[in-house]
Design a protein around this motif. Structure first.
Motif, PDB file in Angstrom:
ATOM      1  N   TYR A 185       0.827  -1.209   0.000  1.00 21.94           N
ATOM      2  CA  TYR A 185       0.000   0.000   0.000  1.00 21.94           C
ATOM      3  C   TYR A 185       0.863   1.261   0.000  1.00 21.94           C
ATOM      4  N   PHE A 186       1.704   1.404   0.991  1.00 22.19           N
ATOM      5  CA  PHE A 186       2.477   2.641   1.121  1.00 22.19           C
ATOM      6  C   PHE A 186       3.494   2.782  -0.005  1.00 22.19           C
ATOM      7  N   GLY A 187       4.023   1.660  -0.495  1.00 25.74           N
ATOM      8  CA  GLY A 187       4.977   1.724  -1.584  1.00 25.74           C
ATOM      9  C   GLY A 187       4.387   2.236  -2.883  1.00 25.74           C
ATOM     10  N   ASN A 188       3.090   2.038  -3.066  1.00 19.85           N
ATOM     11  CA  ASN A 188       2.423   2.519  -4.275  1.00 19.85           C
ATOM     12  C   ASN A 188       1.747   3.870  -4.086  1.00 19.85           C
ATOM     13  N   ILE A 189       1.291   4.160  -2.874  1.00 19.88           N
ATOM     14  CA  ILE A 189       0.667   5.461  -2.616  1.00 19.88           C
ATOM     15  C   ILE A 189       1.720   6.558  -2.534  1.00 19.88           C
ATOM     16  N   LYS A 190       2.841   6.267  -1.867  1.00 19.32           N
ATOM     17  CA  LYS A 190       3.970   7.191  -1.733  1.00 19.32           C
ATOM     18  C   LYS A 190       3.567   8.533  -1.149  1.00 19.32           C
ATOM     19  N   LYS A 191       2.777   8.503  -0.082  1.00 21.28           N
ATOM     20  CA  LYS A 191       2.358   9.735   0.587  1.00 21.28           C
ATOM     21  C   LYS A 191       2.724   9.715   2.069  1.00 21.28           C
ATOM     22  N   ASN A 192       3.747   8.968   2.408  1.00 20.45           N
ATOM     23  CA  ASN A 192       4.199   8.896   3.796  1.00 20.45           C
ATOM     24  C   ASN A 192       5.171  10.030   4.090  1.00 20.45           C
ATOM     25  N   LYS A 193       4.797  10.922   4.988  1.00 19.54           N
ATOM     26  CA  LYS A 193       5.653  12.069   5.302  1.00 19.54           C
ATOM     27  C   LYS A 193       6.896  11.642   6.078  1.00 19.54           C
ATOM     28  N   ARG A 194       6.719  10.711   7.017  1.00 18.64           N
ATOM     29  CA  ARG A 194       7.869  10.152   7.719  1.00 18.64           C
ATOM     30  C   ARG A 194       8.404   8.959   6.938  1.00 18.64           C
ATOM     31  N   SER A 195       9.650   8.627   7.185  1.00 21.09           N
ATOM     32  CA  SER A 195      10.245   7.452   6.539  1.00 21.09           C
ATOM     33  C   SER A 195       9.793   6.189   7.262  1.00 21.09           C
ATOM     34  N   ILE A 196       9.658   5.115   6.490  1.00 21.58           N
ATOM     35  CA  ILE A 196       9.188   3.840   7.037  1.00 21.58           C
ATOM     36  C   ILE A 196      10.239   2.770   6.790  1.00 21.58           C
ATOM     37  N   ILE A 197      10.566   2.031   7.832  1.00 18.52           N
ATOM     38  CA  ILE A 197      11.350   0.798   7.692  1.00 18.52           C
ATOM     39  C   ILE A 197      10.389  -0.373   7.863  1.00 18.52           C
ATOM     40  N   PHE A 198      10.337  -1.231   6.860  1.00 15.19           N
ATOM     41  CA  PHE A 198       9.556  -2.465   6.944  1.00 15.19           C
ATOM     42  C   PHE A 198      10.534  -3.586   7.292  1.00 15.19           C
ATOM     43  N   ALA A 199      10.399  -4.151   8.477  1.00 15.51           N
ATOM     44  CA  ALA A 199      11.373  -5.124   8.976  1.00 15.51           C
ATOM     45  C   ALA A 199      10.712  -6.469   9.223  1.00 15.51           C
ATOM     46  N   LEU A 200      11.189  -7.494   8.518  1.00 12.00           N
ATOM     47  CA  LEU A 200      10.754  -8.865   8.759  1.00 12.00           C
ATOM     48  C   LEU A 200      11.910  -9.586   9.442  1.00 12.00           C
ATOM     49  N   PHE A 201      11.673 -10.005  10.684  1.00 16.78           N
ATOM     50  CA  PHE A 201      12.733 -10.504  11.543  1.00 16.78           C
ATOM     51  C   PHE A 201      12.877 -12.018  11.460  1.00 16.78           C
ATOM     52  N   SER A 202      14.124 -12.466  11.505  1.00 15.00           N
ATOM     53  CA  SER A 202      14.421 -13.874  11.679  1.00 15.00           C
ATOM     54  C   SER A 202      14.797 -14.127  13.140  1.00 15.00           C
ATOM     55  N   ALA A 203      14.850 -15.413  13.522  1.00 15.17           N
ATOM     56  CA  ALA A 203      15.328 -15.847  14.843  1.00 15.17           C
ATOM     57  C   ALA A 203      14.537 -15.263  16.006  1.00 15.17           C
ATOM     58  N   GLU A 204      13.290 -14.908  15.778  1.00 14.84           N
ATOM     59  CA  GLU A 204      12.435 -14.538  16.913  1.00 14.84           C
ATOM     60  C   GLU A 204      12.256 -15.723  17.831  1.00 14.84           C
ATOM     61  N   GLU A 205      12.072 -16.889  17.211  1.00 16.49           N
ATOM     62  CA  GLU A 205      11.842 -18.105  17.989  1.00 16.49           C
ATOM     63  C   GLU A 205      13.102 -18.578  18.729  1.00 16.49           C
ATOM     64  N   LYS A 206      14.249 -17.982  18.410  1.00 19.28           N
ATOM     65  CA  LYS A 206      15.502 -18.326  19.082  1.00 19.28           C
ATOM     66  C   LYS A 206      15.812 -17.364  20.229  1.00 19.28           C
ATOM     67  N   GLY A 207      14.909 -16.432  20.496  1.00 12.29           N
ATOM     68  CA  GLY A 207      15.136 -15.466  21.570  1.00 12.29           C
ATOM     69  C   GLY A 207      15.170 -14.026  21.106  1.00 12.29           C
ATOM     70  N   LEU A 208      14.334 -13.686  20.126  1.00 11.35           N
ATOM     71  CA  LEU A 208      14.235 -12.317  19.602  1.00 11.35           C
ATOM     72  C   LEU A 208      15.572 -11.839  19.011  1.00 11.35           C
ATOM     73  N   LEU A 209      16.345 -12.755  18.454  1.00 14.60           N
ATOM     74  CA  LEU A 209      17.694 -12.400  18.015  1.00 14.60           C
ATOM     75  C   LEU A 209      17.690 -11.433  16.832  1.00 14.60           C
ATOM     76  N   GLY A 210      16.751 -11.623  15.894  1.00 12.27           N
ATOM     77  CA  GLY A 210      16.718 -10.740  14.728  1.00 12.27           C
ATOM     78  C   GLY A 210      16.405  -9.308  15.099  1.00 12.27           C
TER      79      GLY A 210
END
Length: 350
Positions: A185-210
């Protein structure tokens, strides 16, 4: 969620029913081709066929649809990915998929690559997938909002006779899918005034390591982090609640109030069990709270009664409510837009 202590589980029985729809032409979530999608989600009486219904009756403009959600969920939970265990070949395929969604929807890599290799994982190679959408406002673009979810799960389970793959649909393909729909959505609308980091984490199941790795890396860069918004286990609706999601650490900030104001409804509420089991510390929001001391919280619909397959091989896509998930995406978008584009930092710790 990492190491949730389950007191009582009961499997939520979800009825099946068709949905009356109007149609609109929009973008496919993975390849941006023009497709016809639903414009109204309005379940018809149960006829024993079709997509599961969460009982929704209200009209909403459907940027995301059950089909959009299903397409992503079926890939992330497919046996080909072998339960997305950290460091596995299967999770690498999931990372490729996530990167493809980012690339096709104008989300650039935050670092030199989309893959952020974990410095705190020693059993092979693991990486977060981190995308970036610069803000459009000359001043506000220097402030960053992180929208995140973990995309790993627990992989293969020993001692299982028929099925050994823990596909991790609710935990946490549901949160991953939700974040990917926000990126689209935001990548196509491009109307976000603040910058956005989209983060998909690994190793959550190992202790929130990502998330620990990324929080420390971003802290070293001294970014101006406004808030971290995490999505965890949002695949089925809560039972007998007057709100759609709950917020971990509800009482710690005004995020629920701000969220509800922009959603124009009681969208986010308080779940006593979340406080009892300290879920605020058990998901990927916690490392950002620790590193930055800014509002960092998790939205979820797992209420300890609505899903009995947590960390079991039965956590399958077939149990997910795609109408509910699409509705969550569509009703969260105006909430996120309000927070991202507000002229001041409204979200604050109490």
């Amino acid at each position: 969620m990492k190491h949730i202590i389950i007191a009582i589980f009961s499997i939520l029985l979800l009825g099946c029913g068709g949905a009356k729809v109007e149609q609109a032409t929009v973008l496919n979530p993975t390849n941006n081709s023009k497709v016809v999608q639903n414009d109204v989600l309005q379940p018809k009486p149960n006829n024993g066929e079709g997509i599961k219904s969460s009982g929704l009756t209200s009209k909403l403009k459907a940027y995301s649809t059950p089909k959009n959600i299903e397409d992503i969920m079926l890939f992330l939970t497919s046996d080909e990915l072998q339960g997305r265990d950290t460091g596995s070949e299967g999770i690498s395929k999931a990372a490729d998929f996530i990167q493809n969604v980012f690339e096709k929807n104008n989300i650039q890599p935050y670092f030199s690559s989309y893959r952020d290799t974990l410095s705190n994982y020693s059993d092979g190679t693991a990486y977060n997938v981190v995308g970036y959408l610069p803000g459009t406002d000359a001043k506000l673009k220097n402030e960053v909002i992180i929208i995140g979810a973990h995309y790993d799960h627990i992989g293969l389970m020993s001692g299982q006779v028929v099925d050994s793959i823990a596909n991790g649909a609710n935990d946490n393909a549901s949160g991953t899918t939700t974040v990917l729909e926000f990126a689209r959505y935001f990548g196509n609308i491009k109307k976000n005034k603040r910058s956005i980091i989209f983060a998909l984490f690994s190793a959550e199941e190992k202790g929130l390591l990502g998330s620990k790795h990324l929080a420390e890396r971003l802290k070293a860069e001294n970014i101006d982090l406004y808030t971290m918004l995490n999505f965890e286990m949002v695949g089925v609706p809560m039972v007998d609640k007057d709100h759609s999601l709950y917020l971990t650490g509800y009482e710690l900030s005004n995020l629920a109030d701000v969220s509800n104001r922009y959603a124009n409804k009681k969208f986010v509420g308080f779940l006593p069990k979340a406080k009892e089991f300290n879920l605020f510390r058990r998901s990927d929001n916690a490392p950002f709270h620790d590193a930055f001391n800014v509002p960092s919280q998790t939205y979820s619909s797992f209420d300890f009664t609505n899903f009995g397959e947590y960390h079991k091989v039965g956590d399958e896509a077939s149990l997910m409510d795609y109408i509910y998930m699409a509705t969550i995406v569509n009703e969260t978008i105006p909430m996120l837009t309000g927070i991202i584009n507000s002229p001041i930092k409204e979200v604050k710790y109490n």
